[in-house]
Design a protein around this motif. Sequence first.
Motif, PDB file in Angstrom:
ATOM      1  N   ARG A 136      -9.363  12.814  -5.278  1.00 41.93           N
ATOM      2  CA  ARG A 136     -10.007  14.213  -5.151  1.00 41.93           C
ATOM      3  C   ARG A 136      -9.167  15.162  -5.980  1.00 41.93           C
ATOM      4  O   ARG A 136      -9.546  16.506  -6.151  1.00 41.93           O
ATOM      5  CB  ARG A 136      -9.173  14.716  -3.654  1.00 41.93           C
ATOM      6  N   GLY A 137      -8.231  14.819  -6.970  1.00 43.64           N
ATOM      7  CA  GLY A 137      -7.746  15.740  -7.951  1.00 43.64           C
ATOM      8  C   GLY A 137      -7.047  16.785  -7.452  1.00 43.64           C
ATOM      9  O   GLY A 137      -6.022  16.567  -6.633  1.00 43.64           O
ATOM     10  N   ASP A 138      -7.319  17.924  -7.923  1.00 44.82           N
ATOM     11  CA  ASP A 138      -6.552  19.128  -7.639  1.00 44.82           C
ATOM     12  C   ASP A 138      -7.490  19.913  -6.407  1.00 44.82           C
ATOM     13  O   ASP A 138      -6.988  20.949  -6.114  1.00 44.82           O
ATOM     14  CB  ASP A 138      -6.894  20.125  -8.631  1.00 44.82           C
ATOM     15  N   ALA A 139      -8.263  19.354  -5.973  1.00 43.76           N
ATOM     16  CA  ALA A 139      -8.921  19.702  -4.566  1.00 43.76           C
ATOM     17  C   ALA A 139      -7.814  19.904  -3.354  1.00 43.76           C
ATOM     18  O   ALA A 139      -8.079  20.461  -2.406  1.00 43.76           O
ATOM     19  CB  ALA A 139     -10.124  19.006  -4.123  1.00 43.76           C
ATOM     20  N   SER A 179       0.828  -1.138   0.019  1.00 46.34           N
ATOM     21  CA  SER A 179      -0.145   0.077  -0.127  1.00 46.34           C
ATOM     22  C   SER A 179       0.946   1.188  -0.025  1.00 46.34           C
ATOM     23  O   SER A 179       1.867   1.362   0.710  1.00 46.34           O
ATOM     24  CB  SER A 179      -0.756   0.159   1.258  1.00 46.34           C
ATOM     25  N   VAL A 180       0.670   2.032  -0.663  1.00 46.85           N
ATOM     26  CA  VAL A 180       1.203   3.331  -1.003  1.00 46.85           C
ATOM     27  C   VAL A 180       0.553   4.608  -0.448  1.00 46.85           C
ATOM     28  O   VAL A 180      -0.802   4.822  -0.622  1.00 46.85           O
ATOM     29  CB  VAL A 180       1.635   3.553  -2.341  1.00 46.85           C
ATOM     30  N   PHE A 181       1.095   5.212   0.369  1.00 49.64           N
ATOM     31  CA  PHE A 181       0.513   6.458   1.184  1.00 49.64           C
ATOM     32  C   PHE A 181       1.073   7.671   0.681  1.00 49.64           C
ATOM     33  O   PHE A 181       2.114   7.812   0.018  1.00 49.64           O
ATOM     34  CB  PHE A 181       0.418   6.250   2.671  1.00 49.64           C
ATOM     35  N   THR A 182       0.316   8.845   1.054  1.00 45.36           N
ATOM     36  CA  THR A 182       0.773  10.222   0.613  1.00 45.36           C
ATOM     37  C   THR A 182       0.564  11.175   1.723  1.00 45.36           C
ATOM     38  O   THR A 182      -0.611  11.087   2.459  1.00 45.36           O
ATOM     39  CB  THR A 182       0.230  10.555  -0.609  1.00 45.36           C
ATOM     40  N   VAL A 183       1.620  12.228   1.838  1.00 43.47           N
ATOM     41  CA  VAL A 183       1.107  13.170   2.585  1.00 43.47           C
ATOM     42  C   VAL A 183       0.531  14.286   1.753  1.00 43.47           C
ATOM     43  O   VAL A 183       0.599  14.550   0.617  1.00 43.47           O
ATOM     44  CB  VAL A 183       2.500  13.996   3.293  1.00 43.47           C
ATOM     45  N   VAL A 184      -0.571  14.888   2.359  1.00 42.55           N
ATOM     46  CA  VAL A 184      -1.533  15.729   1.778  1.00 42.55           C
ATOM     47  C   VAL A 184      -1.656  17.220   2.311  1.00 42.55           C
ATOM     48  O   VAL A 184      -1.455  17.210   3.716  1.00 42.55           O
ATOM     49  CB  VAL A 184      -2.922  15.209   1.392  1.00 42.55           C
ATOM     50  N   VAL A 185      -1.656  18.323   1.401  1.00 48.53           N
ATOM     51  CA  VAL A 185      -1.673  19.644   1.941  1.00 48.53           C
ATOM     52  C   VAL A 185      -3.047  20.179   1.352  1.00 48.53           C
ATOM     53  O   VAL A 185      -3.484  19.812   0.309  1.00 48.53           O
ATOM     54  CB  VAL A 185      -0.398  20.239   2.003  1.00 48.53           C
ATOM     55  N   HIS A 186      -3.685  21.421   2.003  1.00 51.96           N
ATOM     56  CA  HIS A 186      -4.673  22.273   1.305  1.00 51.96           C
ATOM     57  C   HIS A 186      -4.112  22.657   0.000  1.00 51.96           C
ATOM     58  O   HIS A 186      -2.923  23.117  -0.134  1.00 51.96           O
ATOM     59  CB  HIS A 186      -5.090  23.158   2.344  1.00 51.96           C
ATOM     60  N   ILE A 232      -2.532  19.982   6.740  1.00 52.56           N
ATOM     61  CA  ILE A 232      -1.678  18.990   6.340  1.00 52.56           C
ATOM     62  C   ILE A 232      -1.972  17.537   6.957  1.00 52.56           C
ATOM     63  O   ILE A 232      -2.614  17.646   8.400  1.00 52.56           O
ATOM     64  CB  ILE A 232      -0.055  19.075   6.583  1.00 52.56           C
ATOM     65  N   GLY A 233      -2.241  16.439   6.134  1.00 48.01           N
ATOM     66  CA  GLY A 233      -2.689  15.279   6.770  1.00 48.01           C
ATOM     67  C   GLY A 233      -1.897  14.152   5.928  1.00 48.01           C
ATOM     68  O   GLY A 233      -0.945  14.323   5.229  1.00 48.01           O
ATOM     69  N   TYR A 234      -2.433  12.757   6.093  1.00 48.53           N
ATOM     70  CA  TYR A 234      -2.007  11.851   5.225  1.00 48.53           C
ATOM     71  C   TYR A 234      -2.996  10.907   5.130  1.00 48.53           C
ATOM     72  O   TYR A 234      -3.873  10.774   5.571  1.00 48.53           O
ATOM     73  CB  TYR A 234      -0.593  11.172   6.074  1.00 48.53           C
ATOM     74  N   SER A 235      -2.706   9.887   3.901  1.00 55.48           N
ATOM     75  CA  SER A 235      -3.836   9.409   3.353  1.00 55.48           C
ATOM     76  C   SER A 235      -3.192   8.053   2.567  1.00 55.48           C
ATOM     77  O   SER A 235      -2.366   8.288   2.219  1.00 55.48           O
ATOM     78  CB  SER A 235      -4.704  10.145   2.508  1.00 55.48           C
ATOM     79  N   GLU A 236      -4.034   7.034   2.176  1.00 56.63           N
ATOM     80  CA  GLU A 236      -3.803   6.284   1.280  1.00 56.63           C
ATOM     81  C   GLU A 236      -3.845   7.026  -0.055  1.00 56.63           C
ATOM     82  O   GLU A 236      -4.697   7.739  -0.376  1.00 56.63           O
ATOM     83  CB  GLU A 236      -4.874   4.972   1.245  1.00 56.63           C
ATOM     84  N   LEU A 237      -2.940   6.280  -0.835  1.00 65.10           N
ATOM     85  CA  LEU A 237      -2.741   7.233  -2.172  1.00 65.10           C
ATOM     86  C   LEU A 237      -3.917   7.428  -3.200  1.00 65.10           C
ATOM     87  O   LEU A 237      -4.275   8.381  -3.780  1.00 65.10           O
ATOM     88  CB  LEU A 237      -1.481   6.657  -2.900  1.00 65.10           C
ATOM     89  N   SER A 238      -4.463   6.174  -3.504  1.00 69.39           N
ATOM     90  CA  SER A 238      -5.599   5.963  -4.513  1.00 69.39           C
ATOM     91  C   SER A 238      -6.815   7.048  -4.100  1.00 69.39           C
ATOM     92  O   SER A 238      -7.245   7.736  -4.761  1.00 69.39           O
ATOM     93  CB  SER A 238      -6.072   4.832  -4.785  1.00 69.39           C
ATOM     94  N   LEU A 239      -7.229   7.163  -2.568  1.00 65.44           N
ATOM     95  CA  LEU A 239      -8.157   7.768  -2.133  1.00 65.44           C
ATOM     96  C   LEU A 239      -7.820   9.298  -2.256  1.00 65.44           C
ATOM     97  O   LEU A 239      -8.501  10.228  -2.712  1.00 65.44           O
ATOM     98  CB  LEU A 239      -8.369   7.549  -0.782  1.00 65.44           C
ATOM     99  N   ALA A 240      -6.729   9.877  -2.070  1.00 66.28           N
ATOM    100  CA  ALA A 240      -6.221  11.020  -2.222  1.00 66.28           C
ATOM    101  C   ALA A 240      -6.201  11.556  -3.760  1.00 66.28           C
ATOM    102  O   ALA A 240      -6.590  12.666  -4.055  1.00 66.28           O
ATOM    103  CB  ALA A 240      -4.687  11.375  -1.761  1.00 66.28           C
ATOM    104  N   GLU A 241      -5.870  10.678  -4.735  1.00 66.40           N
ATOM    105  CA  GLU A 241      -5.737  10.800  -6.162  1.00 66.40           C
ATOM    106  C   GLU A 241      -7.337  11.178  -6.767  1.00 66.40           C
ATOM    107  O   GLU A 241      -7.420  11.682  -7.555  1.00 66.40           O
ATOM    108  CB  GLU A 241      -5.114   9.724  -6.867  1.00 66.40           C
TER     109      GLU A 241
END
Length: 509
Positions: free
Chosen positions: A431-434, A307-314, A420-429
Motif C-alpha cells: 500500500r506504500g504511503d496510503a 511471518s512478520v506482521f505489522t500494526v497499521v494506522v490511517h 488502526i488495524g493489523y496485517s501481514e507485513l508484505s501486504l501492508a507494504e
Amino acid sequence: MLEWLNNESIIAVGTSVLGVVAALATFLYDRWVPRRKLIGYRVQMDTPIGDGVSSNPRLGDFDVPNMARASLVLLRIENDGARSIDQGDYTASELHGLTAEFTGRTVQAVAVTQPSGIDHLNSHFRRENGFNHHDNKVTIPPVPLEPGDHFKLLVLLSGGQVEGEVKVIGGIREGRVHQNSSPTPDEKQRLFSLPARVVSGALILAVLGLAGIILTRDGNPIECERGELTVIGSTAFEPVVRTLAKQYENKCEDADISVEARGSEAGVTELAQLARQSKDDARSVIAFSDGPLGESLNLEGEKVAVSVFTVVVHRDIDLGPHGLSLQEVRDIYAGRYQRWGQVVPGVEKIADLPIVLVSRGDESGTRQVFQERVLKAWEGAPSTSLDCEVPEEAGDIVTRCELPGTRAVLDKVEEQPGAIGYSELSLAEERGDALRRVPLDGDRPDDEQIELGGSRYPYKDIEYAYTYGAPRPGSLAASFLAYLEEPTSQKVIRDEGHLPCLRTPEQCQ
C-alpha cells in the motif's frame, strides 16, 4: 526423447552461459558495487622492545619512563570498500569514531602516519576531535576516508603478552568494521574477496554440473504427482501458496491444486473435522496456520517460514519514529482510549479524531498472533459496528469492527480516518504511503532486520503447514510440501516478505 533433448540442450547450454556470466558479475559486484561501507584493520607489527631487545629507531617519538615488558604495535586502518566514508557515517555516541583495544596491555603513547597525498588526515588527529588514549584503548576520531585511503597507528604498550588480542570497535552506517589480513604488511587487499572467489568458483562448477545432469537425465526437474489437493487456512500466507500452487501446476500437468484461504483457525479446524469424517479425504488437504494451532487437534505440523506482521494506522496519524509502546497498543485495544489526542497529546490535527479499531474475526491467525505476541490478552473492546463507521453520538464507546480478510482490513484502514488495524507485513507494504506501518517500542516491522537477528520486534510467528498424519510418499500433498523446499520456492516465500525456515532455522526455533 529427441524433442526433449533438443529443448533441454538449449536450456543446459543457456544455463551454463548464464552461470559463467553470473560468476563474473559476482566478481565485479563484490569489488565495485558493495552493499556496505567497509573499514578494515590489520596488525602489521607486534614486537617486544627493551629488556635486552635491540632498540627501534622509531622510539625517538616516545618519552616513556617505564619500559618493562614493552611492545610496539603497528595497526593499519583502511577503507577497503568502494564507497567513501564521511565523518557522519560513524555511529559512535561519543566524540570519537572508532576505538582500538589492546587486551591485557596498557597504552603508553601513540603516533600516526599516513601515505603521501592524503596529508590532510593529520588535521583530524587532535585531542579535541577525540584522539586520545587511556588504559588499554586508543580512541580514534571520525576520519573521512576515500576508497583505498588508510592511516597507521604506531602504539607503544607495556605489560601483557606480545601478539595478544588487538581489535578495532565501532559502527558505520550502511556498513561495518572488520578485521582483515594480507600476506605482507603493506600489500593491498585482493581485488576480489575470498568469499567472492569461492562462491564464483562453486557457482561455475555447480552450473556446469547441473547442465550435465539435465543433458543426461529424463523426466521432470521435480517429482511430479497427479491428483487433487486443497490448500486452506492462513490469509497472510495465501499469496505465497497461490503463487507456488500455480507454478507446480505449470510444471506438472496432472496436478490440480485449489487454494481456499479463510483464516488459520478455520482452516485447521476444517482439516480436523474432515479427518473425523473421512481419513482419505483429509490426506488430500493441507492447512496453513499463523502459529501453532493444530497440535491439540492431532494434526502433523511442519514449520515453513516466519511471518512478520505489522500494526497499521490511517495515513493522517503520525506517531513518529518510536510508534506506539506495547502498553499503548494494549490500552487502545482494551478500549481505554476513545480519541487519538489521548494517545498522542499535543497534536491538534488528530486531537479529537475518534479511534476506530479494525479487527479480524476469531478464526484469523493474524489476530491470534496479535493477541498472543502483542496484547498478551484477548481484544478487550467489544465489536460495535459491521462497517467501522463512527456513529454521530459515539460517546465513550470505541468503534470496533471485525472484517473477514487482511485486504479488507487494509482497505478500511486506508479509507477510514482514525482507523488502526493489523496485517501481514508484505501486504501492508504494497500500500506504500496510503497508510502507516507502526513501530512497536521503537522497533520497526522490518523483515531484513529480523532475519539478521538485530531486532526485538514482537509481532511475528512461525507459519505451519498441517496435514492429517505424515503425507504418504508419492502423494500430491507430500510432493507439494517438498516443492516448498525448492530454491525457487524459497525465493517466492522470501519475496513475499516471509523468512523461510530452511534459510533462517534460528528464527524458527
